[in-house]
Design a protein around this motif. Sequence first.
Motif, PDB file in Angstrom:
ATOM      1  N   GLY A 229       0.794  -1.230   0.000  1.00 58.86           N
ATOM      2  CA  GLY A 229       0.000   0.000   0.000  1.00 58.86           C
ATOM      3  C   GLY A 229       0.817   1.266   0.000  1.00 58.86           C
ATOM      4  N   ALA A 230       2.121   1.149  -0.257  1.00 61.74           N
ATOM      5  CA  ALA A 230       2.992   2.325  -0.158  1.00 61.74           C
ATOM      6  C   ALA A 230       2.587   3.426  -1.126  1.00 61.74           C
ATOM      7  CB  ALA A 230       4.448   1.918  -0.412  1.00 61.74           C
ATOM      8  N   TYR A 231       2.112   3.048  -2.313  1.00 59.32           N
ATOM      9  CA  TYR A 231       1.801   4.045  -3.336  1.00 59.32           C
ATOM     10  C   TYR A 231       0.324   4.078  -3.688  1.00 59.32           C
ATOM     11  CZ  TYR A 231       6.825   3.994  -3.454  1.00 59.32           C
ATOM     12  OH  TYR A 231       8.131   4.056  -3.074  1.00 59.32           O
ATOM     13  N   LEU A 232      -0.509   3.794  -2.685  1.00 60.90           N
ATOM     14  CA  LEU A 232      -1.934   4.056  -2.810  1.00 60.90           C
ATOM     15  C   LEU A 232      -2.191   5.508  -2.398  1.00 60.90           C
ATOM     16  CD1 LEU A 232      -3.429   0.787  -1.287  1.00 60.90           C
ATOM     17  CD2 LEU A 232      -3.053   1.342  -3.700  1.00 60.90           C
ATOM     18  N   PHE A 233      -3.164   6.142  -3.029  1.00 60.86           N
ATOM     19  CA  PHE A 233      -3.379   7.570  -2.799  1.00 60.86           C
ATOM     20  C   PHE A 233      -3.706   7.878  -1.339  1.00 60.86           C
ATOM     21  CE2 PHE A 233      -6.189  11.393  -3.007  1.00 60.86           C
ATOM     22  CZ  PHE A 233      -5.190  12.299  -3.333  1.00 60.86           C
ATOM     23  N   ARG A 234      -4.409   6.970  -0.675  1.00 66.45           N
ATOM     24  CA  ARG A 234      -4.789   7.234   0.708  1.00 66.45           C
ATOM     25  C   ARG A 234      -3.590   7.261   1.647  1.00 66.45           C
ATOM     26  NH1 ARG A 234      -7.086   2.225  -0.570  1.00 66.45           N
ATOM     27  NH2 ARG A 234      -6.135   0.390   0.397  1.00 66.45           N
ATOM     28  N   ASN A 235      -2.437   6.772   1.203  1.00 65.34           N
ATOM     29  CA  ASN A 235      -1.229   6.788   2.025  1.00 65.34           C
ATOM     30  C   ASN A 235      -0.278   7.925   1.651  1.00 65.34           C
ATOM     31  OD1 ASN A 235      -2.003   4.492   3.476  1.00 65.34           O
ATOM     32  ND2 ASN A 235      -1.233   3.133   1.882  1.00 65.34           N
ATOM     33  N   PHE A 236      -0.765   8.874   0.865  1.00 68.81           N
ATOM     34  CA  PHE A 236       0.058  10.022   0.463  1.00 68.81           C
ATOM     35  C   PHE A 236       0.218  10.973   1.640  1.00 68.81           C
ATOM     36  CE2 PHE A 236       0.287  14.367  -1.309  1.00 68.81           C
ATOM     37  CZ  PHE A 236       1.467  14.246  -2.024  1.00 68.81           C
ATOM     38  N   ALA A 237       1.447  11.164   2.092  1.00 65.24           N
ATOM     39  CA  ALA A 237       1.737  12.059   3.217  1.00 65.24           C
ATOM     40  C   ALA A 237       3.042  12.784   2.928  1.00 65.24           C
ATOM     41  CB  ALA A 237       1.837  11.278   4.521  1.00 65.24           C
ATOM     42  N   LEU A 238       3.015  14.097   3.003  1.00 63.80           N
ATOM     43  CA  LEU A 238       4.186  14.912   2.673  1.00 63.80           C
ATOM     44  C   LEU A 238       5.175  14.932   3.839  1.00 63.80           C
ATOM     45  CD1 LEU A 238       2.272  17.886   1.042  1.00 63.80           C
ATOM     46  CD2 LEU A 238       3.650  16.181  -0.161  1.00 63.80           C
ATOM     47  N   PRO A 239       6.472  15.045   3.542  1.00 69.26           N
ATOM     48  CA  PRO A 239       7.468  15.139   4.626  1.00 69.26           C
ATOM     49  C   PRO A 239       7.340  16.470   5.370  1.00 69.26           C
ATOM     50  CG  PRO A 239       8.500  15.443   2.480  1.00 69.26           C
ATOM     51  CD  PRO A 239       7.095  15.025   2.209  1.00 69.26           C
ATOM     52  N   ASP A 240       7.752  16.473   6.632  1.00 67.98           N
ATOM     53  CA  ASP A 240       7.598  17.665   7.474  1.00 67.98           C
ATOM     54  C   ASP A 240       8.416  18.845   6.977  1.00 67.98           C
ATOM     55  OD1 ASP A 240       5.899  16.229   9.088  1.00 67.98           O
ATOM     56  OD2 ASP A 240       7.465  15.658  10.526  1.00 67.98           O
ATOM     57  N   VAL A 241       9.463  18.577   6.192  1.00 63.10           N
ATOM     58  CA  VAL A 241      10.318  19.669   5.733  1.00 63.10           C
ATOM     59  C   VAL A 241       9.546  20.653   4.873  1.00 63.10           C
ATOM     60  CG1 VAL A 241      11.080  18.480   3.627  1.00 63.10           C
ATOM     61  CG2 VAL A 241      12.579  20.169   4.714  1.00 63.10           C
ATOM     62  N   LEU A 242       8.440  20.225   4.273  1.00 65.08           N
ATOM     63  CA  LEU A 242       7.654  21.137   3.439  1.00 65.08           C
ATOM     64  C   LEU A 242       6.989  22.235   4.260  1.00 65.08           C
ATOM     65  CD1 LEU A 242       5.943  19.023   0.640  1.00 65.08           C
ATOM     66  CD2 LEU A 242       7.703  20.750   0.430  1.00 65.08           C
ATOM     67  N   LEU A 243       6.883  22.044   5.565  1.00 63.59           N
ATOM     68  CA  LEU A 243       6.349  23.118   6.407  1.00 63.59           C
ATOM     69  C   LEU A 243       7.247  24.345   6.351  1.00 63.59           C
ATOM     70  CD1 LEU A 243       5.220  21.045   9.520  1.00 63.59           C
ATOM     71  CD2 LEU A 243       3.755  22.097   7.788  1.00 63.59           C
ATOM     72  N   PHE A 244       8.563  24.129   6.276  1.00 64.05           N
ATOM     73  CA  PHE A 244       9.490  25.258   6.162  1.00 64.05           C
ATOM     74  C   PHE A 244       9.320  25.949   4.818  1.00 64.05           C
ATOM     75  CE2 PHE A 244      11.458  22.324   9.188  1.00 64.05           C
ATOM     76  CZ  PHE A 244      11.745  23.185  10.242  1.00 64.05           C
ATOM     77  N   ALA A 245       9.052  25.152   3.756  1.00 58.54           N
ATOM     78  CA  ALA A 245       8.796  25.748   2.450  1.00 58.54           C
ATOM     79  C   ALA A 245       7.515  26.581   2.474  1.00 58.54           C
ATOM     80  CB  ALA A 245       8.695  24.655   1.379  1.00 58.54           C
ATOM     81  N   PHE A 246       6.516  26.120   3.220  1.00 62.86           N
ATOM     82  CA  PHE A 246       5.277  26.879   3.348  1.00 62.86           C
ATOM     83  C   PHE A 246       5.526  28.216   4.050  1.00 62.86           C
ATOM     84  CE2 PHE A 246       1.277  27.968   5.497  1.00 62.86           C
ATOM     85  CZ  PHE A 246       0.401  27.922   4.428  1.00 62.86           C
ATOM     86  N   VAL A 247       6.353  28.185   5.090  1.00 66.11           N
ATOM     87  CA  VAL A 247       6.693  29.431   5.793  1.00 66.11           C
ATOM     88  C   VAL A 247       7.445  30.370   4.861  1.00 66.11           C
ATOM     89  CG1 VAL A 247       8.040  30.403   7.694  1.00 66.11           C
ATOM     90  CG2 VAL A 247       6.706  28.318   8.053  1.00 66.11           C
ATOM     91  N   LEU A 248       8.370  29.819   4.065  1.00 71.12           N
ATOM     92  CA  LEU A 248       9.090  30.641   3.096  1.00 71.12           C
ATOM     93  C   LEU A 248       8.125  31.274   2.102  1.00 71.12           C
ATOM     94  CD1 LEU A 248      11.682  31.644   1.704  1.00 71.12           C
ATOM     95  CD2 LEU A 248      11.745  29.471   0.463  1.00 71.12           C
ATOM     96  N   GLY A 249       7.163  30.495   1.619  1.00 72.33           N
ATOM     97  CA  GLY A 249       6.188  31.030   0.690  1.00 72.33           C
ATOM     98  C   GLY A 249       5.343  32.124   1.312  1.00 72.33           C
ATOM     99  N   GLY A 250       5.130  32.067   2.636  1.00 74.74           N
ATOM    100  CA  GLY A 250       4.353  33.100   3.306  1.00 74.74           C
ATOM    101  C   GLY A 250       5.020  34.455   3.312  1.00 74.74           C
ATOM    102  N   LEU A 251       6.312  34.490   2.937  1.00 75.08           N
ATOM    103  CA  LEU A 251       7.020  35.770   2.874  1.00 75.08           C
ATOM    104  C   LEU A 251       6.727  36.538   1.591  1.00 75.08           C
ATOM    105  CD1 LEU A 251      10.539  34.611   4.173  1.00 75.08           C
ATOM    106  CD2 LEU A 251       8.709  35.731   5.476  1.00 75.08           C
ATOM    107  N   THR A 252       5.909  35.976   0.718  1.00 76.65           N
ATOM    108  CA  THR A 252       5.642  36.596  -0.585  1.00 76.65           C
ATOM    109  C   THR A 252       5.223  38.065  -0.478  1.00 76.65           C
ATOM    110  OG1 THR A 252       5.040  34.466  -1.549  1.00 76.65           O
ATOM    111  CG2 THR A 252       4.273  36.437  -2.695  1.00 76.65           C
ATOM    112  N   PRO A 253       4.255  38.433   0.374  1.00 74.30           N
ATOM    113  CA  PRO A 253       3.850  39.848   0.422  1.00 74.30           C
ATOM    114  C   PRO A 253       4.925  40.770   0.969  1.00 74.30           C
ATOM    115  CG  PRO A 253       2.175  38.410   1.402  1.00 74.30           C
ATOM    116  CD  PRO A 253       3.426  37.601   1.260  1.00 74.30           C
ATOM    117  N   LEU A 254       5.871  40.223   1.737  1.00 76.05           N
ATOM    118  CA  LEU A 254       6.894  41.053   2.381  1.00 76.05           C
ATOM    119  C   LEU A 254       8.145  41.202   1.536  1.00 76.05           C
ATOM    120  CD1 LEU A 254       6.646  39.534   5.989  1.00 76.05           C
ATOM    121  CD2 LEU A 254       5.409  41.509   5.049  1.00 76.05           C
ATOM    122  N   ALA A 255       8.317  40.338   0.552  1.00 75.40           N
ATOM    123  CA  ALA A 255       9.537  40.342  -0.252  1.00 75.40           C
ATOM    124  C   ALA A 255       9.339  41.186  -1.512  1.00 75.40           C
ATOM    125  CB  ALA A 255       9.921  38.914  -0.628  1.00 75.40           C
ATOM    126  N   SER A 256      10.398  41.265  -2.292  1.00 80.43           N
ATOM    127  CA  SER A 256      10.342  42.002  -3.560  1.00 80.43           C
ATOM    128  C   SER A 256      11.359  41.400  -4.513  1.00 80.43           C
ATOM    129  CB  SER A 256      10.644  43.485  -3.340  1.00 80.43           C
ATOM    130  OG  SER A 256      11.958  43.649  -2.791  1.00 80.43           O
TER     131      SER A 256
END
Length: 294
Positions: A229-256
């Motif tokens: 079941g490793a590659y069944l859709f219901r077992n799709f889970a992103l690694p925690d490191v993407l949380l840091f990417a989400f925080v980086l993306g949140g800087l969009t309005p503050l950056a230039s």
Amino acid sequence: MIEMSLQQSEPVALPHRSPGRQVRSVAVYSLLTALMIITPMLVFVPAALFHCAIRNGRRAAWMAGAGALAISALYMSAVPHAPAAMKMAWSGLAGVALSIVLPSLFVLPLIERAEKFGRVLFYLLIGSAIGLAITEIGSRVLLAFSPFAAQVAEAQVSNTRLIALYRSKGMAPEMLQMMEKWASYNTFVLPGFLLIMISLVFILSLLMLGRLKAWREMATVRGDNDALGAYLFRNFALPDVLLFAFVLGGLTPLASGMLQKAAANTLTIVVFLYILQGLAIFRFLLVAMGAGFL
């Protein structure tokens, strides 16, 4: 650390295939993969390479990938194109090779170990981003052509035509202004949308791999029930490191400048992936509840 060595390239599920059968199998995989590259079946190119590796080993998958790209290049050389179209075609083939084929081959050790769906996809997307960047730089240096600029120009033309169509239909000025802003944002995050489309290629291929008979046979031989079941859709889970990417993306309005563009594209990709994870959780709950297909 990902083990990228090609020394351990024995077939996982079918270790006793004769050399002659392996050669014929690699030739067939090369031809089929080439047909996928030059047709809309491109979305299943990674699945073909994954399947080849499971049946014949990693080395065979690398040979099949190289053979498929060679056949595709020969086909493109034989078909006449205008000079500008030829540059776009060669850049496109290079993009497929560097952003889809090579990342698929590099993650084969992870797939053989049945690593988590989200982790495999994470490394695939990193490889794709690097491949797209190399394609852009190489096209500028070797062909004096920018595939990204061509795609931006095409998107702008499409947006202009669409807005003109709605204006001719009498759409309210406020709605037209909103559409113009949305079209401008779409062009701004075009790299993110390209990676989203490539991520769908990998996701569909991994989902197909999890349903293939060869994958089930491999899991049975190894006695690994989790791999089934490793590659069944219901077992799709992103690694925690993407949380840091989400925080980086949140800087969009503050950056230039370039930092803002990088943050906006990162946020676009991460939000899409987390939407997929939400759908996967919903699917998991449905399965746990014993809900039927409808």
